[in-house]
Design a protein around this motif. Sequence first.
Motif, PDB file in Angstrom:
ATOM      1  N   LEU A  48       0.896  -1.147   0.083  1.00 58.11           N
ATOM      2  CA  LEU A  48       0.066  -0.017  -0.166  1.00 58.11           C
ATOM      3  C   LEU A  48       0.721   1.269  -0.051  1.00 58.11           C
ATOM      4  CD1 LEU A  48      -2.819  -0.919   2.509  1.00 58.11           C
ATOM      5  CD2 LEU A  48      -2.911  -0.941   0.123  1.00 58.11           C
ATOM      6  N   LEU A  49       2.013   1.092   0.756  1.00 57.68           N
ATOM      7  CA  LEU A  49       2.936   2.296   0.717  1.00 57.68           C
ATOM      8  C   LEU A  49       3.662   2.548  -0.817  1.00 57.68           C
ATOM      9  CD1 LEU A  49       4.320   2.261   4.346  1.00 57.68           C
ATOM     10  CD2 LEU A  49       2.550   3.585   3.376  1.00 57.68           C
ATOM     11  N   HIS A  50       3.778   1.356  -1.346  1.00 52.08           N
ATOM     12  CA  HIS A  50       4.466   1.426  -2.888  1.00 52.08           C
ATOM     13  C   HIS A  50       3.542   1.070  -3.924  1.00 52.08           C
ATOM     14  CE1 HIS A  50       7.610   1.077   0.395  1.00 52.08           C
ATOM     15  NE2 HIS A  50       8.181   1.727  -0.647  1.00 52.08           N
ATOM     16  N   PRO A  51       2.712   2.117  -4.193  1.00 54.26           N
ATOM     17  CA  PRO A  51       1.422   1.887  -5.276  1.00 54.26           C
ATOM     18  C   PRO A  51       2.197   1.565  -6.625  1.00 54.26           C
ATOM     19  CG  PRO A  51       0.975   4.015  -4.136  1.00 54.26           C
ATOM     20  CD  PRO A  51       2.524   3.434  -3.604  1.00 54.26           C
ATOM     21  N   ASP A  52       1.250   0.664  -7.276  1.00 52.43           N
ATOM     22  CA  ASP A  52       1.478   0.445  -8.887  1.00 52.43           C
ATOM     23  C   ASP A  52       1.387   1.703  -9.714  1.00 52.43           C
ATOM     24  OD1 ASP A  52       2.295  -0.634 -10.936  1.00 52.43           O
ATOM     25  OD2 ASP A  52       0.569  -2.366 -11.004  1.00 52.43           O
ATOM     26  N   TRP A  53       2.268   2.443  -9.893  1.00 49.95           N
ATOM     27  CA  TRP A  53       2.086   3.735 -10.744  1.00 49.95           C
ATOM     28  C   TRP A  53       1.695   3.378 -12.158  1.00 49.95           C
ATOM     29  CZ3 TRP A  53       0.811   7.875  -7.905  1.00 49.95           C
ATOM     30  CH2 TRP A  53       0.989   7.892  -6.835  1.00 49.95           C
ATOM     31  N   TRP A  57      -2.149   4.374 -16.198  1.00 47.34           N
ATOM     32  CA  TRP A  57      -2.779   4.561 -17.357  1.00 47.34           C
ATOM     33  C   TRP A  57      -1.882   3.432 -18.319  1.00 47.34           C
ATOM     34  CZ3 TRP A  57      -6.052   6.321 -20.590  1.00 47.34           C
ATOM     35  CH2 TRP A  57      -5.914   6.529 -22.112  1.00 47.34           C
ATOM     36  N   LEU A  58      -2.655   2.411 -18.969  1.00 44.14           N
ATOM     37  CA  LEU A  58      -2.254   1.255 -19.748  1.00 44.14           C
ATOM     38  C   LEU A  58      -2.770   1.295 -20.994  1.00 44.14           C
ATOM     39  CD1 LEU A  58      -2.654  -1.681 -17.191  1.00 44.14           C
ATOM     40  CD2 LEU A  58      -0.615  -0.472 -17.720  1.00 44.14           C
ATOM     41  N   GLY A  61      -5.121  -1.655 -22.207  1.00 42.26           N
ATOM     42  CA  GLY A  61      -6.237  -2.528 -21.693  1.00 42.26           C
ATOM     43  C   GLY A  61      -6.750  -1.364 -20.641  1.00 42.26           C
ATOM     44  N   GLU A  62      -7.749  -1.799 -19.774  1.00 42.99           N
ATOM     45  CA  GLU A  62      -8.254  -1.250 -18.724  1.00 42.99           C
ATOM     46  C   GLU A  62      -7.342  -0.921 -17.823  1.00 42.99           C
ATOM     47  OE1 GLU A  62     -11.582  -3.169 -17.148  1.00 42.99           O
ATOM     48  OE2 GLU A  62     -12.768  -3.203 -18.845  1.00 42.99           O
ATOM     49  N   ASP A  63      -7.423   0.432 -17.267  1.00 40.32           N
ATOM     50  CA  ASP A  63      -6.599   0.746 -16.235  1.00 40.32           C
ATOM     51  C   ASP A  63      -7.184   1.655 -15.145  1.00 40.32           C
ATOM     52  OD1 ASP A  63      -6.987   3.302 -17.355  1.00 40.32           O
ATOM     53  OD2 ASP A  63      -5.455   3.001 -18.931  1.00 40.32           O
ATOM     54  N   LEU A  64      -6.442   2.475 -14.426  1.00 38.85           N
ATOM     55  CA  LEU A  64      -7.261   3.138 -13.160  1.00 38.85           C
ATOM     56  C   LEU A  64      -8.116   4.237 -13.871  1.00 38.85           C
ATOM     57  CD1 LEU A  64      -7.371   3.697 -10.043  1.00 38.85           C
ATOM     58  CD2 LEU A  64      -5.449   5.276 -10.120  1.00 38.85           C
ATOM     59  N   ILE A  65      -7.492   4.998 -14.549  1.00 33.55           N
ATOM     60  CA  ILE A  65      -8.447   6.215 -15.346  1.00 33.55           C
ATOM     61  C   ILE A  65      -9.588   5.752 -15.839  1.00 33.55           C
ATOM     62  CG2 ILE A  65      -8.319   8.201 -16.812  1.00 33.55           C
ATOM     63  CD1 ILE A  65      -6.476   8.367 -14.446  1.00 33.55           C
ATOM     64  N   TRP A 230      -1.035  -6.145  -3.597  1.00 35.16           N
ATOM     65  CA  TRP A 230      -1.030  -4.974  -2.616  1.00 35.16           C
ATOM     66  C   TRP A 230      -0.662  -3.584  -3.380  1.00 35.16           C
ATOM     67  CZ3 TRP A 230      -4.695  -6.400   0.138  1.00 35.16           C
ATOM     68  CH2 TRP A 230      -4.610  -7.844   0.674  1.00 35.16           C
ATOM     69  N   PRO A 231       0.439  -3.520  -4.049  1.00 38.55           N
ATOM     70  CA  PRO A 231       0.454  -2.431  -4.834  1.00 38.55           C
ATOM     71  C   PRO A 231      -0.569  -1.792  -5.732  1.00 38.55           C
ATOM     72  CG  PRO A 231       2.578  -3.838  -4.687  1.00 38.55           C
ATOM     73  CD  PRO A 231       1.395  -4.522  -4.408  1.00 38.55           C
ATOM     74  N   ARG A 232      -1.044  -2.885  -6.445  1.00 39.14           N
ATOM     75  CA  ARG A 232      -2.382  -2.407  -7.194  1.00 39.14           C
ATOM     76  C   ARG A 232      -3.374  -2.109  -6.522  1.00 39.14           C
ATOM     77  NH1 ARG A 232      -3.725  -4.555 -12.427  1.00 39.14           N
ATOM     78  NH2 ARG A 232      -1.532  -4.556 -12.773  1.00 39.14           N
ATOM     79  N   VAL A 233      -3.602  -2.731  -5.271  1.00 41.40           N
ATOM     80  CA  VAL A 233      -4.699  -2.257  -4.251  1.00 41.40           C
ATOM     81  C   VAL A 233      -4.457  -0.710  -3.897  1.00 41.40           C
ATOM     82  CG1 VAL A 233      -5.860  -2.590  -2.181  1.00 41.40           C
ATOM     83  CG2 VAL A 233      -5.338  -4.492  -3.624  1.00 41.40           C
ATOM     84  N   GLY A 234      -3.193  -0.593  -3.412  1.00 46.51           N
ATOM     85  CA  GLY A 234      -2.840   0.993  -3.027  1.00 46.51           C
ATOM     86  C   GLY A 234      -2.931   1.858  -3.960  1.00 46.51           C
ATOM     87  N   ILE A 235      -2.861   1.775  -5.574  1.00 49.45           N
ATOM     88  CA  ILE A 235      -3.109   2.597  -6.595  1.00 49.45           C
ATOM     89  C   ILE A 235      -4.381   2.673  -6.813  1.00 49.45           C
ATOM     90  CG2 ILE A 235      -2.820   1.063  -8.310  1.00 49.45           C
ATOM     91  CD1 ILE A 235      -1.468   4.762  -8.042  1.00 49.45           C
ATOM     92  N   ILE A 236      -5.105   1.926  -6.511  1.00 49.82           N
ATOM     93  CA  ILE A 236      -6.714   1.829  -6.791  1.00 49.82           C
ATOM     94  C   ILE A 236      -7.282   2.626  -5.564  1.00 49.82           C
ATOM     95  CG2 ILE A 236      -8.929   0.621  -6.878  1.00 49.82           C
ATOM     96  CD1 ILE A 236      -7.190  -1.558  -8.284  1.00 49.82           C
TER      97      ILE A 236
END
Length: 259
Positions: A48-53, A57-58, A61-65, A230-236
């Motif tokens: 969580l402290l090291h998010p998957d930046w 934007w991918l 495919g599907e990404d955070l944005i 967890w890095p993916r969870v952190g950025i989401i």
Amino acid sequence: MSPAAGRWGWVAGIAAAVLLVAWSVKGLEFQGIQETAKVMSKAMIKGLLHPDWKYVWLPEGEDLIRNLLMTLSISYLGNIVSMIVCIPLAFWAAANMSRSRLVSGSGKIVLSVIRTVPEVIMAIIFIKAVGPGAYAGVLALGVHSVGMLGKLYAEAIENMDMGPIEALTACGANRWQTLAFAIIPQVLPDFMSYALYRFEINVRSATLLGIIGAGGIGTPLIFAINGYSWPRVGIILLGIIVTVSIIDYISGSLRRRIV
């Protein structure tokens, strides 16, 4: 009531609240933290402290944005559906819009029944009916928001000034003219303010609905949690926090200007 009786009433109320808290705590089962939980907690906090930046934007495919925009779309469309559908129900439930209490009472019961069913239950029902995806999320948020907005709209109608209505009626205006020139101008600011506030709530609710398959950012979030990414969870989670904060700020500013 004497001052002494009032003080004893306060003492009895506080004692009852304390006993209720003690009884509630006693019913909880506290368990120790096992070694596996400690290891997982360390990995969770580190991720969580090291998010998957990179997930922001991918291109392929599907990404955070994209998922955040989908969540906002679900919330917005659900809000539009509820804003339209709840207006006639609000006039039905408003006590000052009908001569019989039975009519307004039945409208209030309908709105109470609608908002009693949680969004999650409605989402599960609509997922079974129309399949998983954003459409089920829009229907779930739209139907549930009808009950909440309808109640608020009905209260706004009941609290408006009846003077302009009586004046237009005395001048020979029909119901549609009274509605257009005496009722709508009074309740429209409240209607818009409540709709904006409900949109804020729907943005949060859409995230939860995505976890059970109703589209939006909740879907990749539950996949990341189940995969211990967890890095993916952190950025989401960071994206959700930023989005909700921006929506709250904009909505609050608009509501202050409207009211």
